[in-house]
Design a protein around this motif. Structure first.
Motif, PDB file in Angstrom:
ATOM      1  N   ILE A   1     123.718   1.407 -18.114  1.00  0.00           N
ATOM      2  CA  ILE A   1     122.335   1.040 -18.468  1.00  0.00           C
ATOM      3  C   ILE A   1     122.074  -0.362 -17.936  1.00  0.00           C
ATOM      4  CG2 ILE A   1     123.083   0.242 -20.773  1.00  0.00           C
ATOM      5  CD1 ILE A   1     120.307   1.106 -21.844  1.00  0.00           C
TER       6      ILE A   1
ATOM      7  N   HIS B   1     117.111   0.386 -17.458  1.00  0.00           N
ATOM      8  CA  HIS B   1     117.074   1.444 -16.440  1.00  0.00           C
ATOM      9  C   HIS B   1     118.302   2.343 -16.536  1.00  0.00           C
ATOM     10  CE1 HIS B   1     119.115  -1.064 -12.964  1.00  0.00           C
ATOM     11  NE2 HIS B   1     120.012  -0.537 -13.745  1.00  0.00           N
TER      12      HIS B   1
ATOM     13  N   THR C   1     130.339  -1.433 -15.116  1.00  0.00           N
ATOM     14  CA  THR C   1     130.754  -0.784 -16.365  1.00  0.00           C
ATOM     15  C   THR C   1     131.731   0.384 -16.167  1.00  0.00           C
ATOM     16  OG1 THR C   1     128.582  -1.432 -17.172  1.00  0.00           O
ATOM     17  CG2 THR C   1     129.885   0.014 -18.593  1.00  0.00           C
ATOM     18  N   PRO C   2     131.476   1.303 -15.212  1.00  0.00           N
ATOM     19  CA  PRO C   2     132.397   2.455 -15.126  1.00  0.00           C
ATOM     20  C   PRO C   2     133.716   2.178 -14.410  1.00  0.00           C
ATOM     21  CG  PRO C   2     130.571   2.741 -13.588  1.00  0.00           C
ATOM     22  CD  PRO C   2     130.312   1.465 -14.330  1.00  0.00           C
TER      23      PRO C   2
ATOM     24  N   LYS D   1     123.875  -6.370 -22.715  1.00  0.00           N
ATOM     25  CA  LYS D   1     123.285  -5.020 -22.817  1.00  0.00           C
ATOM     26  C   LYS D   1     122.774  -4.731 -24.231  1.00  0.00           C
ATOM     27  CE  LYS D   1     124.106  -4.048 -18.544  1.00  0.00           C
ATOM     28  NZ  LYS D   1     125.169  -3.233 -18.023  1.00  0.00           N
TER      29      LYS D   1
ATOM     30  N   ARG E   1     124.922 -10.373  -7.552  1.00  0.00           N
ATOM     31  CA  ARG E   1     126.319 -10.798  -7.625  1.00  0.00           C
ATOM     32  C   ARG E   1     127.225 -10.030  -6.661  1.00  0.00           C
ATOM     33  NH1 ARG E   1     125.694  -7.103 -11.849  1.00  0.00           N
ATOM     34  NH2 ARG E   1     127.553  -5.995 -12.568  1.00  0.00           N
TER      35      ARG E   1
END
Ligand code: PGA
Length: 245
Positions: free
Chosen positions: A133, A138, A39-40, A202, A167
């Motif tokens: 997330i 978590h 994600t980031p 998500k 992955r």
């Protein structure tokens, strides 16, 4: 909790990078808490672009990462140290000694965890913490059921997390079973928090975080109790939330 719904992942990434950059522009010696994961990555690309354009200078910034796999050396391409070097650190002018990631090879993990907390404290605490997330809710590697009172600690990874992170490894068997992670208490001590979530996978975790009860069974729900949280979602990650005014 401020919830921002971006039109897509690129916009979410730019918005997150702008918030991180403005923190460092307004306070060059800022302490940032950083996250790994898919994600980031877009936010880090934008930060690198801002740096290359001369918009932001990281020479005085200090960073602490959320977590590191236990038993994985920094020079292993699967380590989070490697990830951060590859996606951010080596592309900007942050000083190596100002980048902190738990030592996945620490023999005395309790001492490593204590020292990590102490380093954060000596740096003045985290000004802005970036989070992703997990599909299981978590944050960091604080898995469902972990105490809200924990500081940095050795955690056992949940089977869902091992499956999701396989992955990045040659096979599921190679995914470490443990990690050193900042705890919920360490995360909640940050002055401001930005959480990013992208994709339909998500959506349920996001719904529980924003609308569900505050419970250790859904670690991210604790963020409802933090006074300065910005959640940035793309449309898919926001798809189960009720329409917002
Ligand atoms: P992801 O991981 O960004 O790769 O989806 C987020 C997380 O597990 O916290």
């Amino acid at each position: 909790m401020e919830v921002i719904i971006a039109k897509d992942y690129d916009t979410l990434s730019k918005q997150a990078a702008m918030l991180l950059a403005s923190q460092v522009i307004s306070q060059p010696g800022s302490v940032l808490g950083l996250a790994t994961g898919s994600t980031p990555v877009g936010a880090y690309k934008n930060l690198v672009a801002f740096y290359n354009e001369g918009i932001v200078d990281f020479s005085r910034a200090i960073v602490f990462n959320l977590d590191e796999y236990y038993g994985v050396a920094p020079e292993n391409p699967c380590s989070y140290r490697w990830f951060m070097e590859d996606n951010l650190f080596k592309h900007i002018n942050i000083r190596q000694e100002n980048t902190h990631i738990p030592n996945g090879l620490a023999r005395d993990t309790a001492a490593e965890c204590r020292e990590y907390e102490e380093k954060i404290r000596r740096a003045g605490g985290i000004d802005l913490q970036l989070l992703g997330i997990g599909g299981n809710g978590h944050i960091g590697f604080n898995e469902p059921g972990d105490s809200f009172k924990s500081a940095t600690h050795l955690v056992e990874l949940d089977s869902g997390t091992i499956a999701a992170n396989s992955r990045f490894f040659a096979s599921r068997d190679e995914v470490p079973r443990q990690a050193i992670s900042m705890g919920i208490k360490s995360i909640m001590a940050a002055r401001r928090i930005i959480l990013l979530a992208s994709g339909a996978g998500k959506a349920k975790a996001v719904y529980e975080m924003v609308q569900g009860p505050v419970t250790p069974e859904h670690p991210a729900s604790v963020l409802q109790l933090h006074p300065q949280v910005i959640i940035i979602l793309d449309q898919e990650a926001a798809s189960l939330l009720p329409p917002r005014a």
